[in-house]
Motif scaffolding. Sequence first.
Motif, PDB file in Angstrom:
ATOM      1  N   THR A 174       0.852  -1.184   0.000  1.00 28.72           N
ATOM      2  CA  THR A 174       0.000   0.000   0.000  1.00 28.72           C
ATOM      3  C   THR A 174       0.892   1.239   0.000  1.00 28.72           C
ATOM      4  O   THR A 174       2.107   1.134   0.216  1.00 28.72           O
ATOM      5  CB  THR A 174      -0.893   0.024   1.245  1.00 28.72           C
ATOM      6  N   PRO A 175       0.343   2.426  -0.219  1.00 28.03           N
ATOM      7  CA  PRO A 175       1.179   3.641  -0.173  1.00 28.03           C
ATOM      8  C   PRO A 175       1.909   3.810   1.151  1.00 28.03           C
ATOM      9  O   PRO A 175       2.980   4.428   1.204  1.00 28.03           O
ATOM     10  CB  PRO A 175       0.171   4.770  -0.402  1.00 28.03           C
ATOM     11  N   GLU A 176       1.355   3.249   2.228  1.00 35.90           N
ATOM     12  CA  GLU A 176       1.994   3.354   3.539  1.00 35.90           C
ATOM     13  C   GLU A 176       3.054   2.275   3.763  1.00 35.90           C
ATOM     14  O   GLU A 176       3.780   2.310   4.758  1.00 35.90           O
ATOM     15  CB  GLU A 176       0.952   3.271   4.650  1.00 35.90           C
ATOM     16  N   GLY A 177       3.119   1.285   2.869  1.00 29.49           N
ATOM     17  CA  GLY A 177       4.115   0.232   3.003  1.00 29.49           C
ATOM     18  C   GLY A 177       3.594  -1.057   3.595  1.00 29.49           C
ATOM     19  O   GLY A 177       4.386  -1.952   3.911  1.00 29.49           O
ATOM     20  N   ASN A 178       2.276  -1.189   3.746  1.00 26.01           N
ATOM     21  CA  ASN A 178       1.704  -2.444   4.237  1.00 26.01           C
ATOM     22  C   ASN A 178       1.562  -3.440   3.088  1.00 26.01           C
ATOM     23  O   ASN A 178       1.263  -3.060   1.949  1.00 26.01           O
ATOM     24  CB  ASN A 178       0.336  -2.197   4.878  1.00 26.01           C
ATOM     25  N   HIS A 201       3.400  -4.289   8.016  1.00 26.59           N
ATOM     26  CA  HIS A 201       4.292  -3.346   7.333  1.00 26.59           C
ATOM     27  C   HIS A 201       5.532  -4.085   6.849  1.00 26.59           C
ATOM     28  O   HIS A 201       6.066  -4.953   7.541  1.00 26.59           O
ATOM     29  CB  HIS A 201       4.687  -2.214   8.279  1.00 26.59           C
ATOM     30  N   ARG A 214      15.323   4.231   9.807  1.00 25.44           N
ATOM     31  CA  ARG A 214      14.139   4.406   8.960  1.00 25.44           C
ATOM     32  C   ARG A 214      14.463   4.147   7.480  1.00 25.44           C
ATOM     33  O   ARG A 214      14.009   4.857   6.580  1.00 25.44           O
ATOM     34  CB  ARG A 214      13.559   5.810   9.150  1.00 25.44           C
ATOM     35  N   GLU A 217      11.331   3.373   5.104  1.00 23.92           N
ATOM     36  CA  GLU A 217      10.637   4.577   4.663  1.00 23.92           C
ATOM     37  C   GLU A 217      11.449   5.323   3.597  1.00 23.92           C
ATOM     38  O   GLU A 217      10.878   5.884   2.646  1.00 23.92           O
ATOM     39  CB  GLU A 217      10.379   5.501   5.859  1.00 23.92           C
ATOM     40  N   LYS A 221      10.360   6.487  -0.247  1.00 19.28           N
ATOM     41  CA  LYS A 221      10.524   7.877  -0.659  1.00 19.28           C
ATOM     42  C   LYS A 221      11.332   7.967  -1.948  1.00 19.28           C
ATOM     43  O   LYS A 221      10.960   8.708  -2.881  1.00 19.28           O
ATOM     44  CB  LYS A 221      11.211   8.657   0.458  1.00 19.28           C
ATOM     45  N   GLY A 261       0.177   2.584  -4.693  1.00 26.21           N
ATOM     46  CA  GLY A 261       1.027   1.707  -3.883  1.00 26.21           C
ATOM     47  C   GLY A 261       2.337   1.420  -4.596  1.00 26.21           C
ATOM     48  O   GLY A 261       2.821   2.225  -5.403  1.00 26.21           O
TER      49      GLY A 261
END
Length: 515
Positions: A174-178, A201, A214, A217, A221, A261
């Motif tokens: 997903t866009p959040e990394g899940n 995640h 991090r 993340e 990015k 995603g």
Amino acid sequence: MNGENTILNSASELLSENTDLYRLLVEGVHEYAIFLISPTGYVQTWNAGAEKIKGYRPEEIIGQHFSKFYPQEALDDSYPEKELEWATRHGRFEDEGWRVKKDGSMFWANVILTAIYSSNSKELIGFSKITRDLTDRKLLEDKLSKAMEELKESEESARLLTEGVKDYAIFMLTPEGNIATWNRGAEHIKGYTADEIIGQHFSVFYTDEARERRFPEYELKMAIEQGRFEDEGWRLRKDGTQIWVNVVITPVYNAEAKHLGFTKVTRDLSERRKNEELMHKNRELHKINTDLDNFVYTVSHDLKAPIANLEGLIAMLKMDLGADASKHAEVLGRIDNSVVRLNNIILDLTDISRVQNEESPVEKVNLEELLQEVTGSLEDLIASYHAVIQPDFSGFRYMSYSRKNLRSILFNLLSNAIKYSSPERQPIIQIKTEKLHEQGQYLLTVADNGLGIHIKHTYKIFSMFKRMHTHVEGTGLGLYLVKRILENSEDRVEVESEVGKGSTFKLYFHQNEES
């Protein structure tokens, strides 16, 4: 033909739902060609990646037989048909070989062909075919194919397409990394089942150090900013073990450029890294040995002239002293002994340099005759210590080896065994041969009842200038020379020892008397 139409209709039904979702899943991957062919080998779907690698546009190739990509030699051998037959029989076929582009040029490809069955797993509906261009000889692990087909296929079709690929972990984030999807390759590499991992995640695969800074993340990015992100590093499996992987993350957008995603593909490169580390270690070891050989050569040659001068000066001093020489006999004797020891060191250093740089001819050596020659050279030493040599060559009496090097091995082991004998008992040295049929090796042992070596020092005794008992005369080079000779012939030596009871040197050879 009606049967195949029925099968293709079934496949079309599978591909008719949620086509936009699947298109988004594969659209961002441009370096792999993954397409469907019918049960008889006709191309059914095509994508930009396939067009990039093969050179054909979809309208030029869809409906054509996939044998169009093969050189004439493969066609004459009916190789495309054999691929389909193998994949049908075994479920999967993988190969590397030459393939042909539209312009007639050749490229080296890795191909994975996987049989696809209907939901009841009974009826063959076609094959998925994945092609990677390896012409530039980059490792498969370094590059992720971006060439996935522009298939109009549902999420179930994507599962069928990727299910047979076990060498790569291919999944969506997903866009959040899940984690949103999971394939068999991901389960094989990571150790998690789909039920265990979907929804978590993706940072669960990273080390504590990577999470603290991090890095997961940062990967997402950079994928957004650069259009893709590729990396190699350590990751964690479910059982906590670490694997070295290649990772490619690609952002996925819809037609309105909305970020939906990421696709993430992971390849396990642990074995490759292990081989690279071993090669690096061997290069470093070779450099060390080369530097040491240069040092040994320089020292052994540069010392000869000063020692010769020293011997001449000592002789002149004795002449000048005349009758007074007897008053200084002890001092002069010590000087003579020191010069003799220096000469012995130079001889041993010269032997070490010779062993490393000289090609010694292999011949059939009679061990009994060689032992007589060695004991003859050690006659004075054997007599002074009243040593007893007990040979037993019943295991094997001949060896195919360099006679000069084998003589040096026996000479150094026997002289060491005598010199390091216990003052409490008569030195007894046993020499024995034995065939190790299970290992395919030939064992020669030299055992003594001497002073012995403490277990914490056994690893040192094969080093240069190392002597465990300083009161014993010697240069500290004999065992080092033995080890170097054996290493050069890809053989080895081990030692078992107990303080106060003696030592046993075990020499393992892969040569044999019949060679």
